[in-house]
Enzyme design. Structure first.
Site, mmCIF file in Angstrom:
data_model
loop_
_atom_site.group_PDB
_atom_site.id
_atom_site.type_symbol
_atom_site.label_atom_id
_atom_site.label_comp_id
_atom_site.label_asym_id
_atom_site.label_seq_id
_atom_site.Cartn_x
_atom_site.Cartn_y
_atom_site.Cartn_z
ATOM 1 C CE1 TYR A 1 17.350 -4.582 116.377
ATOM 2 C CE2 TYR A 1 16.324 -3.422 118.223
ATOM 3 C CZ TYR A 1 17.436 -3.688 117.438
ATOM 4 O OH TYR A 1 18.624 -3.076 117.696
ATOM 5 C CG ASP B 1 20.422 -19.032 112.356
ATOM 6 O OD1 ASP B 1 19.610 -19.580 111.583
ATOM 7 O OD2 ASP B 1 21.591 -18.743 112.029
ATOM 8 C CG ASP C 1 24.221 -23.386 113.663
ATOM 9 O OD1 ASP C 1 25.369 -23.762 114.007
ATOM 10 O OD2 ASP C 1 24.020 -22.404 112.928
#
Length: 504
Positions: A96, A158, A140
């Site tokens: 996290y 990601d 990306d």
């Protein structure tokens, strides 16, 4: 979904966001009592083989990237319980990150201070350098896929669209034929579906991120897919300095370099971008509510090995006297045949001088060139070739590609490639250099004659004697016309020609 358990270990807490194929929640690892981020594949994509493949690939690729700028992966699996509300959903549990996305940071502090834009981009370069060395291309990069903590450390998120170079199982476009990625941050080659996806693709996207942080708005904003694609493929990017007066010229030129239409025209590597940005990632101040400039525990830890200026604002600056002393010490080490130590010292000096004087300062170039020449003298030919190439590229951006010193550096690069047993690459570079020297100096200039002779000797050396003879015959004829048949240069060329002909 709040309070639901996944895999008998992870508890879902509040949602954090949603993307194309997944949604992310804050969660708790009840076994270890730590916060986690949990990414779930969307219900609509259960059974979609392509989306599942991307999701699983993100797990594998991210887990392979053991770098502080990439979130750690804790676990991955699929919920297989018909009574569970999330039955059939794939999940990924990861570190996290408590911080801001660069998208939110740039929108809140618009535009960002130059120092922070440089620092953020340089940190992303460190991650890309690591990933590219392992043949992983992100594909990306965009502000919403980058996060920054309150300490100022950046995480790259990601890797769902990442591709591993050389792996034929990883497609570069979706099965629908529509290019994958985020339109505003895609490189021209991503719209074509070809095979040019590589490290330069990530550098283009990062150039767009840097432009957005500095300019306050992305390029090609508010357009349709077709207009955006046309902008990336055909339209020149807007220079930054007319948009913002405090932008250093070097950063403006770097962004334009990163946004070149052809991958081959962009910087050679993420490390090159990092090195050019690092001198500007200094003097980082608070961004109230988001980032503190205080020496936090994490900053204290990393500062031990920091390449940039120390955290303390009172640290002494690197001076011209420091530079001169370091150069004299390097000369002494070289005379003592300690070339490796001398090179390391000069490269360290170049970094420190760049931070104090600016990356484009003549003394910085001089130190870097001295280091390259020591590499050559020490037999580190491939490293020297790279060093001369970087110098030529950087100096060309400052003084223009036709500057004589730039042309000299290009020749030194080719010489190193010959010594490094890469004669064909050296020949190609010398032939390119010849075209530029003829244009700049003229066909009858002494430097042009010497280069043509060098090319002929190299052709002969790699067994292309017939081509070498043709080249020398043209050169002898030109010299005879220009200087006369009995001129010293003409006779020397004629002698070389006769020796070569004996090999035929």
């Amino acid at each position: 979904m709040r309070g639901l358990m996944i895999g008998e270990r992870y508890r879902l807490d509040e949602p954090l966001g949603s993307g194309g194929m997944g949604e992310v929640h804050r969660g708790t690892d009840i076994l270890l009592g730590r916060p986690v981020a949990i990414k779930l594949i969307k219900k609509a994509h259960i059974g979609d083989d392509e989306v599942v493949r991307r999701f699983l690939r993100e797990s594998r690729i991210t887990a392979r990237l053991d770098h502080p700028g990439v979130p750690a992966i804790y676990g991955q699996g699929q919920i297989a319980d018909a009574t569970h509300p999330l039955d059939g959903r794939l999940y990924l549990a990861m570190q996290y990150i408590d911080g801001w996305s660069i998208e939110d940071l740039a929108a809140t502090y618009e535009p960002l201070p130059i120092a922070w834009a440089a620092a953020i981009t340089a940190q992303v370069c460190a991650v890309l350098h690591y990933a590219h060395q392992r043949q992983v291309i992100h594909r990306d990069l965009k502000p919403s896929n980058l996060m920054i903590t309150s300490d100022g450390f950046v995480k790259v998120l990601d890797f769902g669209l990442a591709t591993a170079l050389g792996d034929p199982t990883q497609s570069k476009i979706s099965q629908t034929g529509i290019p994958v990625g985020t339109w505003l941050y895609m490189a021209p080659e991503q719209f074509g579906g070809g095979n040019e996806i590589g490290p330069a693709t990530d550098l283009y996207a990062l150039g767009l991120v840097l432009h957005r942080m500095i300019a306050g708005a992305p390029l090609f904003e508010g357009r349709s897919f077709a207009d955006t694609a046309a902008g990336h493929i055909f339209q020149d990017p807007s220079p930054l300095r007319p948009l913002r007066a405090d932008v250093p010229e070097e950063i403006e030129q770097l962004v334009l370099h990163m946004l070149a239409k052809l991958p081959s025209d962009r910087p050679d590597s993420a490390y090159e971008v990092f090195r050019r940005l690092r001198p500007y990632a200094t003097g980082l101040t608070d961004l109230p509510g988001a980032i503190t400039s205080e020496p936090t525990a994490t900053r204290m830890y990393t500062d031990v090995f920091a390449c940039s200026a120390p955290l303390s604002a009172s640290a002494p600056a690197f001076t011209r006297g420091d530079l001169d002393r370091a150069r004299r010490r390097a000369s002494g080490l070289a005379r003592a045949s300690k070339h490796g130590e001398a090179v390391d010292l000069l490269l360290d000096v170049a970094d420190k001088a760049a931070m104090s004087f600016g990356a484009n300062h003549s003394d910085v170039f001089a130190v870097r060139r001295a280091a390259a020449e020591l590499m050559l003298g020490d037999g580190r030919y491939a490293e020297a070739a790279d060093a001369f190439a970087d110098l030529a590229s950087d100096l060309a951006r400052r003084d223009g590609k036709d500057d004589e010193q730039v042309l000299n550096l290009r020749q030194q690069e080719a010489d190193c490639l010959v010594y490094a047993s890469q004669p064909n690459l050296a020949l190609a570079k010398l032939q390119d250099l010849m075209a530029d020297q003829v244009r700049v100096f003229g066909a009858s200039d002494n430097r042009t004659y010497e280069l043509r002779q060098r090319i002929s000797l190299l052709l002969n050396g790699i067994g292309r004697t017939a081509e070498a003879v043709d080249t020398l015959e043209e050169l002898v004829a030109a010299a005879s016309t220009e200087f006369g048949p009995e001129h010293g240069r003409t006779r020397a060329l004629r002698n070389d020609l006769e020796r070569m002909k004996k090999k035929l």
